[in-house]
Design an enzyme around this catalytic site. Sequence first.
Site, PDB file in Angstrom:
ATOM      1  N   ASP A 114      10.476 -10.080  16.066  1.00  0.00           N
ATOM      2  CA  ASP A 114       9.449 -10.923  15.440  1.00  0.00           C
ATOM      3  C   ASP A 114       8.519 -11.445  16.528  1.00  0.00           C
ATOM      4  OD1 ASP A 114       7.989 -12.962  14.186  1.00  0.00           O
ATOM      5  OD2 ASP A 114       9.643 -13.468  12.844  1.00  0.00           O
ATOM      6  N   HIS A 156     -14.217   0.575  20.122  1.00  0.00           N
ATOM      7  CA  HIS A 156     -14.065   2.029  20.257  1.00  0.00           C
ATOM      8  C   HIS A 156     -15.401   2.751  20.271  1.00  0.00           C
ATOM      9  CE1 HIS A 156     -14.415   1.887  15.827  1.00  0.00           C
ATOM     10  NE2 HIS A 156     -14.835   3.137  15.915  1.00  0.00           N
ATOM     11  N   HIS A 166     -20.245  -3.493  16.977  1.00  0.00           N
ATOM     12  CA  HIS A 166     -20.658  -2.107  17.206  1.00  0.00           C
ATOM     13  C   HIS A 166     -22.172  -1.960  17.390  1.00  0.00           C
ATOM     14  CE1 HIS A 166     -16.607  -1.156  16.371  1.00  0.00           C
ATOM     15  NE2 HIS A 166     -16.691  -1.031  15.070  1.00  0.00           N
TER      16      HIS A 166
END
Length: 530
Positions: free
Chosen positions: A99, A192, A254
């Site tokens: 956890d 990304h 982005h």
Amino acid sequence: MYTKRNHMKQKQVALASITIFGAKGDLTYRKLIPAFYNLFISHHLPSTFSIFCVDFLAVDDAGYRDWLLEGVNEFSRTGRADAQKWTEFAARITYVQGDFMKKETYSTLKGQIQKFEDKQQQRGVRMFYFAVAPRFIEVIADALCNQKLCNRDTLDRIVVEKPFGTDLDSARKLNRYLSKRFKEKQIYHIDHYLGKEMVQNILAFRFANHVFEPLWNNQYIDHIQISVAEEVSVGRRGGYYDSSGALRDMIQNHLLQLLCIIAMDCPKAYEAEAIRDAKIKVLKSTRIYNTEQVFKNVVRGQYAAGVVGGQPRRAYREEEQVKPDSTTETFVAARFFIDSERWKGVPFFLRTGKNMAKQSTTIMIQFKESPHKIFKDDITPNQLIISIQPELEIGLLFEGKVPGLHMKLLPMEMDFMYKDAYIESLPEAYEALLLDVLDGEATQFMRADQIEWAWKVVMPILNAWEKSPKKQLQSYESGSWGPTAANAILKPFAKEWFRLNHEPLSELAPATTTANAQTTAANAEVTAAT
């Protein structure tokens, strides 16, 4: 045709322990493990490494590896995994059940990492990837600090996914929290988009080719369009998306990153801090709107039912976990200005939306009309088109003479396509970025101050919409190119948004044929109004 070459840099690290928090998540399954596997089979990972995958679900190592293999087979750019290579790679993966909220999870992880390093008799690079919901970032960061798992600033790194905060205040708070526990150079805020091959190529295209950079300013450029159209709906992300929206989900990170790369001045060197400094300078120069200016310069929309790719799509308000009276935007088109000497008066048009007609990410730089109008059919301005996806392509639209006995002009194109120039498969964005983290290369990662300035740019828009949640909220049919109101903010620079549908660029140029003097006057009028 270029011969096959190695696009990825050679590895510099001999030993690395890689930890992924959120080991049973979609990001790990679809992106991270396929990326690490491809780096492994292309010999770019360190010679000795181990991957520790942490999550709360109780699963055995063998079952977990089989599940990861399914993800590699489905999502890896190299196709189905080679049996022997996968066996070698999977042997380096250890599942750690625990956890995130409990101290013993990190004690167990620390023991595993130390056992791995003791066996090699060497302290290697430690990379910790936070592939988790935002609420766990502070918890995990605190535990890594307290357990001294990430305490060497030259060797240890954390990778934090977006969203980084939900507004300026939360981003600042999170930045302060992390900065008290880690050095700035240890923190990698990943986007990304910055790892995409064509995005990285923009810097080379601009600053390694002198033919373009002298024209990269308001003297020669009329306007710039940056468009990210998505065919997908919100899908199973309705719960997250309804509290986020397109502005937070796409524009704040982005698209503003793409704007920075296009608009930045030449950095002093190809070095992380120099490039980050050049990007932050762009954001600091981006005009901040008041409420009235927001509704003049930003269009928001929400998709209605329709058809995308031949498949019926339901309306946004009918999606799972979306409020039936939601005013969350799934589409944004915005006009920004950068008040710098280089870009004064040049509008940057940013657009993104879900359930759009086609999947496409393009940047279109439109140049001003020729001042020498000696040909009556010289009516099409030059355009430089950078296609990031689905095709990796750079095209230049120009006027040329049609073969024959008479002087007749026709738009023509010069085209560069990756698939024609290179025969090898290009690395995925995550492959490039993960390798950068291991090597301690931060050039393609956002700095804390850059994240905060991006929030400063969009906060007036968010605040205006919060005060007037229904004002000018447009509806658009799924499978279209968004609300028609999005075309209005382009005027007088263009009649419609540029779209690249893999047809000749000469057939796709929007009609922007106003005389040079008229265009100059109109530009000045719009700049003054905003």
